[in-house]
Design an enzyme around this catalytic site. Sequence first.
Site, short mmCIF file in Angstrom:
data_model
loop_
_atom_site.label_atom_id
_atom_site.label_comp_id
_atom_site.label_asym_id
_atom_site.label_seq_id
_atom_site.Cartn_x
_atom_site.Cartn_y
_atom_site.Cartn_z
N ASP A 1 3.28 6.81 0.22
CA ASP A 1 2.32 6.19 -0.37
C ASP A 1 2.02 6.57 -1.72
O ASP A 1 1.02 7.36 -1.93
CB ASP A 1 1.26 5.89 0.52
N ALA A 2 2.78 6.22 -2.77
CA ALA A 2 2.99 7.13 -3.89
C ALA A 2 2.43 6.18 -5.25
O ALA A 2 2.01 6.28 -6.42
CB ALA A 2 4.22 7.46 -4.51
N LYS A 3 2.69 4.61 -5.14
CA LYS A 3 2.19 3.69 -5.94
C LYS A 3 2.74 3.71 -7.40
O LYS A 3 2.01 3.65 -8.19
CB LYS A 3 0.85 3.60 -5.89
N ARG A 4 3.82 4.32 -7.50
CA ARG A 4 4.59 4.36 -8.73
C ARG A 4 5.08 3.30 -9.35
O ARG A 4 5.07 1.94 -8.52
CB ARG A 4 5.97 5.35 -8.51
N THR B 1 5.84 3.22 -1.83
CA THR B 1 5.02 2.13 -2.45
C THR B 1 4.83 2.10 -3.83
O THR B 1 5.15 3.23 -4.62
CB THR B 1 3.37 2.27 -2.03
#
Length: 272
Positions: free
Chosen positions: A94-97, A121
């Site tokens: 869950d890094a939202k890069r 993510t």
Amino acid sequence: MSNQELTDQIFKKKSFLCVGLDIDLEKIPTYLLSEEDPIFSFNKAIIDATHKFCVAYKPNIAFYEAEGVEGWKALEKTISYLHQEYPEIYSIADAKRGDIGNTSRMYAKTFLKDLGFDSVTVAPYMGKDSVEPFLEFENKHAILLALTSNEGAFDFQTQQIDGEELYKKVIRVSQTWENADRLMYVIGATKAEFLKEIRKIIPENFLLVPGVGTQGGKLEDVCKYGLSKNVGLLVNSSRKIIYASESSNFAEIAGAKAEILQRQMAEELRQL
């Protein structure tokens, strides 16, 4: 891991539970702080106690980055332990890069190749060329932020553009990108009523649904609107499970909390 392998695991375990490993050193049992690696010690205990009841784990990368080098080492040890002991379980970074293409390519390499996560993510704001590098890996997924569970989601995501909400446009356009079959989508459990419309656009894609439990989302609502014929859901619970207790038997209690959700999911699958 392919969609079919994930689906098979869901039906085998009668669960589509994802446990979020959002590790805050201020919330774990204090006796663990004397361990050489308290983060990994906590994660290992949680994983060993909950793996029977879930099909995925989702470390939120920010909690590990906040602890510097030691946090990153704990993340590496955690994903290595999952690969070694429970290789059938799906893993989500869950890094939202999301950045320009060559930067996204490095992010994708870090999480999907070097660390070996099954998915990561990704923020879609910069568009096609910022996401497609994450879709180059066979049997790996990019999980696109579409309609999130936070209060600020209404600032932009539900605003109308040419008569269509932005989150719908993001989903619809992303389906035209290369290797779009490797896309999953984040849809917050607190927005469960939106799932009916979302399923009209993407009837079969997997949805990662955070917000059940502490944030107030209800599993039955998510299932009512979001279940597909092949399930198509990963419902995440973090704090309600991993921080259910600060006592020495915290892992056992976390396992019991996970089992409660698993039993509820088994009933939803039975009806499906």
